[in-house]
Design a protein around this motif. Structure first.
Motif, PDB file in Angstrom:
ATOM      1  N   GLY A  23       0.840  -1.268   0.150  1.00  0.00           N
ATOM      2  CA  GLY A  23       0.123  -0.010  -0.074  1.00  0.00           C
ATOM      3  C   GLY A  23       0.836   1.221   0.071  1.00  0.00           C
ATOM      4  N   GLN A  24       1.986   1.286   0.889  1.00  0.00           N
ATOM      5  CA  GLN A  24       2.654   2.488   0.858  1.00  0.00           C
ATOM      6  C   GLN A  24       3.444   2.574  -0.498  1.00  0.00           C
ATOM      7  N   PHE A  25       4.049   1.598  -1.066  1.00  0.00           N
ATOM      8  CA  PHE A  25       4.507   1.597  -2.513  1.00  0.00           C
ATOM      9  C   PHE A  25       3.466   2.329  -3.356  1.00  0.00           C
ATOM     10  N   ILE A  26       2.195   1.848  -3.462  1.00  0.00           N
ATOM     11  CA  ILE A  26       1.484   2.478  -4.641  1.00  0.00           C
ATOM     12  C   ILE A  26       0.898   3.690  -4.265  1.00  0.00           C
ATOM     13  N   ASP A  27       0.979   4.043  -2.687  1.00  0.00           N
ATOM     14  CA  ASP A  27       0.523   5.524  -2.342  1.00  0.00           C
ATOM     15  C   ASP A  27       1.696   6.546  -2.853  1.00  0.00           C
ATOM     16  N   THR A  28       2.863   5.956  -3.025  1.00  0.00           N
ATOM     17  CA  THR A  28       4.004   6.795  -3.751  1.00  0.00           C
ATOM     18  C   THR A  28       3.961   7.183  -5.050  1.00  0.00           C
ATOM     19  N   LEU A  29       3.005   6.473  -5.629  1.00  0.00           N
ATOM     20  CA  LEU A  29       2.734   6.526  -7.228  1.00  0.00           C
ATOM     21  C   LEU A  29       1.655   7.516  -7.396  1.00  0.00           C
ATOM     22  N   ARG A  30       0.707   7.912  -6.424  1.00  0.00           N
ATOM     23  CA  ARG A  30      -0.604   8.551  -6.796  1.00  0.00           C
ATOM     24  C   ARG A  30      -0.183   9.825  -7.523  1.00  0.00           C
ATOM     25  N   ASP A  31       0.852  10.694  -7.391  1.00  0.00           N
ATOM     26  CA  ASP A  31       1.107  11.836  -8.102  1.00  0.00           C
ATOM     27  C   ASP A  31       2.074  11.391  -9.499  1.00  0.00           C
ATOM     28  N   ARG A  32       2.301  10.284  -9.643  1.00  0.00           N
ATOM     29  CA  ARG A  32       3.115   9.812 -10.580  1.00  0.00           C
ATOM     30  C   ARG A  32       2.389   8.693 -11.787  1.00  0.00           C
ATOM     31  N   PRO A  33       1.237   9.118 -12.352  1.00  0.00           N
ATOM     32  CA  PRO A  33       0.292   8.259 -12.850  1.00  0.00           C
ATOM     33  C   PRO A  33       1.382   7.413 -14.163  1.00  0.00           C
ATOM     34  N   MET A  34       2.190   8.174 -14.797  1.00  0.00           N
ATOM     35  CA  MET A  34       2.493   7.220 -15.785  1.00  0.00           C
ATOM     36  C   MET A  34       3.634   6.093 -15.380  1.00  0.00           C
ATOM     37  N   THR A  35       4.415   6.562 -14.295  1.00  0.00           N
ATOM     38  CA  THR A  35       5.239   5.707 -13.675  1.00  0.00           C
ATOM     39  C   THR A  35       4.318   4.406 -13.104  1.00  0.00           C
ATOM     40  N   ALA A  36       3.127   4.768 -12.417  1.00  0.00           N
ATOM     41  CA  ALA A  36       2.257   3.785 -11.982  1.00  0.00           C
ATOM     42  C   ALA A  36       1.597   2.991 -12.985  1.00  0.00           C
ATOM     43  N   PHE A  37       1.472   3.566 -14.303  1.00  0.00           N
ATOM     44  CA  PHE A  37       0.862   2.869 -15.401  1.00  0.00           C
ATOM     45  C   PHE A  37       2.100   1.711 -15.974  1.00  0.00           C
ATOM     46  N   ALA A  38       3.292   2.207 -15.883  1.00  0.00           N
ATOM     47  CA  ALA A  38       4.379   1.606 -16.487  1.00  0.00           C
ATOM     48  C   ALA A  38       4.683   0.396 -15.564  1.00  0.00           C
ATOM     49  N   ALA A  39       4.565   0.655 -14.433  1.00  0.00           N
ATOM     50  CA  ALA A  39       4.773  -0.719 -13.327  1.00  0.00           C
ATOM     51  C   ALA A  39       3.726  -1.703 -13.416  1.00  0.00           C
ATOM     52  N   PHE A  40       2.349  -1.142 -13.616  1.00  0.00           N
ATOM     53  CA  PHE A  40       1.253  -2.071 -13.781  1.00  0.00           C
ATOM     54  C   PHE A  40       1.224  -3.015 -15.088  1.00  0.00           C
ATOM     55  N   LEU A  41       1.818  -2.166 -16.201  1.00  0.00           N
ATOM     56  CA  LEU A  41       1.930  -2.832 -17.128  1.00  0.00           C
ATOM     57  C   LEU A  41       2.987  -3.894 -17.164  1.00  0.00           C
ATOM     58  N   ALA A  42       4.000  -3.531 -16.714  1.00  0.00           N
ATOM     59  CA  ALA A  42       5.225  -4.516 -16.828  1.00  0.00           C
ATOM     60  C   ALA A  42       4.819  -5.713 -15.674  1.00  0.00           C
ATOM     61  N   PHE A  43       3.981  -5.449 -14.775  1.00  0.00           N
ATOM     62  CA  PHE A  43       3.231  -6.518 -13.767  1.00  0.00           C
ATOM     63  C   PHE A  43       2.462  -7.395 -14.467  1.00  0.00           C
ATOM     64  N   THR A  44       1.693  -6.751 -15.252  1.00  0.00           N
ATOM     65  CA  THR A  44       0.671  -7.410 -16.087  1.00  0.00           C
ATOM     66  C   THR A  44       1.302  -8.621 -17.143  1.00  0.00           C
ATOM     67  N   ILE A  45       2.363  -7.999 -17.871  1.00  0.00           N
ATOM     68  CA  ILE A  45       3.357  -8.739 -18.685  1.00  0.00           C
ATOM     69  C   ILE A  45       3.705  -9.922 -17.970  1.00  0.00           C
ATOM     70  N   VAL A  46       4.350  -9.757 -16.714  1.00  0.00           N
ATOM     71  CA  VAL A  46       5.148 -10.863 -16.128  1.00  0.00           C
ATOM     72  C   VAL A  46       4.107 -11.952 -15.624  1.00  0.00           C
ATOM     73  N   ILE A  47       2.727 -11.549 -15.335  1.00  0.00           N
ATOM     74  CA  ILE A  47       2.028 -12.679 -14.700  1.00  0.00           C
ATOM     75  C   ILE A  47       1.201 -13.114 -15.753  1.00  0.00           C
ATOM     76  N   TYR A  48       1.088 -12.512 -16.965  1.00  0.00           N
ATOM     77  CA  TYR A  48       0.242 -13.102 -18.151  1.00  0.00           C
ATOM     78  C   TYR A  48       1.034 -13.650 -19.213  1.00  0.00           C
ATOM     79  N   LEU A  49       1.921 -13.077 -19.745  1.00  0.00           N
ATOM     80  CA  LEU A  49       2.676 -13.691 -20.809  1.00  0.00           C
ATOM     81  C   LEU A  49       3.151 -15.029 -20.902  1.00  0.00           C
ATOM     82  N   PRO A  50       4.141 -15.309 -19.569  1.00  0.00           N
ATOM     83  CA  PRO A  50       4.626 -16.824 -19.734  1.00  0.00           C
ATOM     84  C   PRO A  50       3.446 -17.819 -19.771  1.00  0.00           C
ATOM     85  N   MET A  51       2.308 -17.486 -18.964  1.00  0.00           N
ATOM     86  CA  MET A  51       1.289 -18.405 -18.844  1.00  0.00           C
ATOM     87  C   MET A  51       0.617 -18.583 -20.179  1.00  0.00           C
ATOM     88  N   ARG A  52       0.219 -17.550 -20.900  1.00  0.00           N
ATOM     89  CA  ARG A  52      -0.169 -17.717 -22.121  1.00  0.00           C
ATOM     90  C   ARG A  52       0.895 -18.296 -23.115  1.00  0.00           C
TER      91      ARG A  52
END
Length: 395
Positions: A177-206
């Protein structure tokens, strides 16, 4: 007598509802009904003989994000509930809210819903058409479909894991929660992190399982799409972290940086959806072995899917937060009944598909009848059922 509330009063008090977040959750429910109403008339489907290629665009759009987004939304409220109730009471409440409807769905709703399919695809000479015979055969031999109720058992499992983590490693959830809170004023960084996370948890399984395989234990109604197991769990965990950081003043703040950039997330979503359509076109027209596309195609599609899923998961809440003061009459009216509509809509859906199967209506007319009828009937039925106090406390 007036008194100052003690700590217990403050802990148990329910938080004020946030209309924008309710609307996001209700929209996904509406898309679920739309998806199931339209898929029978898609060009590449195997349902009604009346089909239209445009419906495939709707199916592809929805299927590429909406259930992952629903798990993300479901995670938002976990931290607050665990704080108020503690793990034991939280699990008991979730078992009532999710487990009981799941059992009612698989033993009552789904057999009633699927009975018309059984009647249509079996001949009178070879089958006993008695409903109770069909019901018994379904639960003892199978196939035993779960319909939309599969989401409930998966969510209940994830809720149990969240409660266990809360009890055993609360600091880890707090750190997330604290990590996510540090990104609230940095939405592009938040999206980049979320996208990287999505790729890691989805692409290998696919790449390992493909995107059409389902994990089903025997004939029991506990399915989950194999390639999306980690995607759903990961999005739920991310949602838990967002809720831990705070809903009204964190990343999902009404006037926050994420909401103000709603057009950016929408642009990412539309661009990645365009790539998905291009890859689908290439699959049907440029790849010689349709049944086994090359690795580059699977990789490219997985990356486009991950980008679209991440972008839409940002877009949906951002739009409702940005336009929180606007009127969304349908969603606001539907919100109290949304859960019941989700649980019950398979009954009118399949019965209406059965009713309009033989007439040679155009595909869009059939869809319109099925969609409008499914939404209105399941809505009305939910309103009636919620007049029963024990049902109202559940759905």
């Amino acid at each position: 007598m007036l008194h100052k509330p003690d700590a217990r009063d403050q802990t148990v008090a329910a938080p004020a509802r946030i209309a924008a977040l309710d609307r996001a959750r209700t929209l996904i429910t509406l898309l679920v009904v739309l998806h199931h109403a339209v898929i029978n008339y898609s060009y590449f489907g195997n349902g009604d003989r009346m089909r239209w290629l445009g419906f495939d665009l709707v199916v592809l759009f929805n299927d590429s994000f909406f259930m992952a987004c629903m798990f993300f939304i479901s995670g938002w409220f976990v931290s607050g509930s665990l704080t108020r109730w503690g793990p034991a009471i939280y699990l008991r409440r979730r078992a009532w809210r999710l487990g009981v409807p799941f059992l009612v769905s698989i033993f009552v709703v789904i057999p009633i819903a699927y009975y018309p399919s059984f009647v249509r695809y079996h001949t009178a000479e070879t089958t006993d058409f008695n409903f109770f015979h069909f019901w018994w055969h379904t639960i003892t031999i199978g196939p035993w479909p779960s319909g939309a109720a599969w989401f409930l058992w998966v969510l209940l499992t994830l809720d149990a894991i969240a409660a266990l983590l809360w009890a055993a490693a609360h600091r880890a959830i707090g750190a997330l929660g604290q990590f996510i809170d540090t990104l609230r004023d940095r939405p592009m960084t938040a999206f980049a992190a979320f996208l990287a996370f999505t790729i890691v948890i989805y692409l290998p399984m696919r790449l390992v399982f493909g995107d059409s395989a389902w994990l089903v234990p025997g004939h029991y109604p506990l399915p989950i799409q194999t390639s999306r197991i980690l995607l759903y769990a990961g999005y739920f965990l991310a949602g838990v972290g967002v809720g831990e950081a705070g809903l009204s003043a964190g990343l999902l703040a009404e006037n926050g940086a994420l909401a103000r950039r709603w057009m950016v997330w929408l642009a990412f979503a539309l661009a990645s959806y365009g790539v998905i359509l291009l890859l689908v076109y290439a699959h049907h027209n440029w790849i010689s072995n349709f049944e086994s596309p090359p690795l580059w195609w699977h990789t490219a599609y997985g990356l486009a899917f991950a980008t679209f899923s991440a972008a839409m998961t940002f877009t949906v809440p951002a739009v409702f937060l940005r336009f929180a003061r606007s009127s969304f009459r349908l969603l606001d009216a539907m919100q109290p009944q949304a859960y019941g509509i989700y649980l019950l809509h398979f009954i009118p859906l399949i019965w209406l598909q059965y009713a309009v199967y033989d007439p040679a209506f155009p595909a869009f007319v059939k869809f319109a009848i099925v969609f409008a009828g499914t939404l209105s009937i399941s809505w009305a039925l939910t309103v009636l059922l919620r007049k029963i106090p024990v049902v109202a406390r559940t759905i």
